[in-house]
Design a protein around this motif. Structure first.
Motif, PDB file in Angstrom:
ATOM      1  N   GLU A  56       0.833  -1.204   0.000  1.00  0.00           N
ATOM      2  CA  GLU A  56       0.000   0.000   0.000  1.00  0.00           C
ATOM      3  C   GLU A  56       0.864   1.248   0.000  1.00  0.00           C
ATOM      4  OE1 GLU A  56      -3.301   2.382   2.717  1.00  0.00           O
ATOM      5  OE2 GLU A  56      -1.962   0.913   3.619  1.00  0.00           O
ATOM      6  N   LEU A  57       0.442   2.234  -0.775  1.00  0.00           N
ATOM      7  CA  LEU A  57       1.022   3.569  -0.741  1.00  0.00           C
ATOM      8  C   LEU A  57      -0.010   4.510  -0.140  1.00  0.00           C
ATOM      9  CD1 LEU A  57       3.195   5.695  -1.516  1.00  0.00           C
ATOM     10  CD2 LEU A  57       2.021   5.896  -3.717  1.00  0.00           C
ATOM     11  N   GLU A  58       0.310   5.133   0.997  1.00  0.00           N
ATOM     12  CA  GLU A  58      -0.573   6.087   1.660  1.00  0.00           C
ATOM     13  C   GLU A  58      -0.005   7.489   1.498  1.00  0.00           C
ATOM     14  OE1 GLU A  58      -1.604   5.484   5.720  1.00  0.00           O
ATOM     15  OE2 GLU A  58      -2.147   3.388   5.441  1.00  0.00           O
ATOM     16  N   LEU A  59      -0.896   8.467   1.322  1.00  0.00           N
ATOM     17  CA  LEU A  59      -0.472   9.842   1.124  1.00  0.00           C
ATOM     18  C   LEU A  59      -1.417  10.784   1.855  1.00  0.00           C
ATOM     19  CD1 LEU A  59       1.194  12.077  -0.327  1.00  0.00           C
ATOM     20  CD2 LEU A  59      -0.455  11.899  -2.215  1.00  0.00           C
ATOM     21  N   GLY A  60      -0.834  11.729   2.608  1.00  0.00           N
ATOM     22  CA  GLY A  60      -1.622  12.807   3.194  1.00  0.00           C
ATOM     23  C   GLY A  60      -1.920  13.843   2.129  1.00  0.00           C
ATOM     24  N   ILE A  61      -3.147  13.852   1.617  1.00  0.00           N
ATOM     25  CA  ILE A  61      -3.505  14.724   0.487  1.00  0.00           C
ATOM     26  C   ILE A  61      -3.713  16.157   0.955  1.00  0.00           C
ATOM     27  CG2 ILE A  61      -5.184  15.095  -1.362  1.00  0.00           C
ATOM     28  CD1 ILE A  61      -5.756  12.062  -1.215  1.00  0.00           C
ATOM     29  N   THR A  62      -4.458  16.332   2.031  1.00  0.00           N
ATOM     30  CA  THR A  62      -4.657  17.624   2.687  1.00  0.00           C
ATOM     31  C   THR A  62      -4.488  17.387   4.186  1.00  0.00           C
ATOM     32  OG1 THR A  62      -7.037  17.444   3.160  1.00  0.00           O
ATOM     33  CG2 THR A  62      -6.416  18.120   0.914  1.00  0.00           C
ATOM     34  N   PRO A  63      -4.527  18.434   5.019  1.00  0.00           N
ATOM     35  CA  PRO A  63      -4.422  18.188   6.464  1.00  0.00           C
ATOM     36  C   PRO A  63      -5.515  17.276   7.013  1.00  0.00           C
ATOM     37  CG  PRO A  63      -4.008  20.500   5.988  1.00  0.00           C
ATOM     38  CD  PRO A  63      -4.469  19.874   4.702  1.00  0.00           C
ATOM     39  N   ALA A  64      -6.632  17.125   6.279  1.00  0.00           N
ATOM     40  CA  ALA A  64      -7.747  16.324   6.780  1.00  0.00           C
ATOM     41  C   ALA A  64      -8.050  15.096   5.932  1.00  0.00           C
ATOM     42  CB  ALA A  64      -9.013  17.189   6.869  1.00  0.00           C
TER      43      ALA A  64
END
Length: 255
Positions: A56-64
């Motif tokens: 899995e690749l996880e990414l914080g797209i915005t602060p929420a």
């Protein structure tokens, strides 16, 4: 009401095995995770092992808002390892953790097969509360499995509660309720059991283990065991279900 009685605290450690909290990755943060699952079952009197690997690749797209993409491969017995399905998911936190009486998030996941003949959509409402001593979370989950035009719905709410009795030890309890709506109604099946969370100073290293036992119907006496550990955002997770299912996550996070 119970959640509202808990004062706010900082997020970080995982205190529950199956139940998610509302925290998300910071904007721009990246996690690469590997999940390895082995399941053993009896077939024609022999013990057969099946493997599943997820990356899995996880990414914080915005602060929420955070997103994740998975590829999954499976291996049954001595057969070759083959690509079985893929996943994409989003988790959205409705407000900053600790600023309201409870923390709230929504979770949406799609699972597809390589031939696009099988589909699954999972929606989850996450309610959680974190304090210095107590961690509590409730997930209301609905899964919709679509195969050959047939739709099967699974409702699976889960809940977890942990109490930090010392700076490094937090015993708790976790439970789930499973009901399958298909050609015939199956369930509800109730699972519950104890958990324990162990951590080092500052929570940079922790280990969480939970055991839940089937309490009703044909699942009565079956067991699921899950453990999760984390070393400065590098984690290992182990899960066992029915006979033997082990589930490991190796997580590398870059900020």
């Amino acid at each position: 009401m119970f959640f509202a009685l808990l004062p706010a605290a900082f997020a970080g450690e995982r205190f529950h095995a199956w139940t998610y909290d509302a925290s998300t990755l910071p904007k721009g943060a990246v996690e690469i995770e590997h999940y390895a699952t082995v399941e053993t079952h009896h077939e024609d009197g022999e013990l057969v092992a099946g493997w599943e690997h997820q990356v899995e690749l996880e990414l914080g797209i915005t602060p929420a808002l955070e997103g994740g993409l998975y590829v999954v491969a499976e291996q049954e017995g001595d057969a070759a390892l083959t690509f079985s399905h893929f996943k994409g998911r989003l988790r959205y936190r409705f407000w900053p953790v600790g600023t309201q009486a409870v923390d709230l998030a929504g979770y949406l996941e799609y699972v597809g097969s390589p031939t696009f003949e099988e589909h699954e959509v999972e929606a989850k409402l996450i309610v959680s509360k974190e304090s210095e001593k107590v961690r509590a979370a409730l997930n209301v989950t609905a899964e919709f499995e679509i195969e050959e035009g047939e739709v099967e719905t699974v409702l699976e709410p889960t809940a977890g509660l942990a109490w930090r009795v010392t700076p490094h030890v937090a015993p708790g309890v976790e439970a789930k309720l499973e009901t399958v709506f298909g050609e015939e109604l199956e369930g509800p099946f109730v699972w519950a059991g104890p958990s324990v969370h162990l951590s080092s100073q500052g929570g940079k290293l922790f280990w969480t283990t939970a055991v839940i036992i089937g309490l009703t119907g044909p699942t009565r006496g079956d067991a699921e065991i899950e453990a999760r550990s984390l070393v400065d955002r590098k984690s290992t997770r182990l899960n066992s279900s029915h006979l033997v299912i082990s589930y490991a996550v190796f997580c590398l996070k870059k900020k």
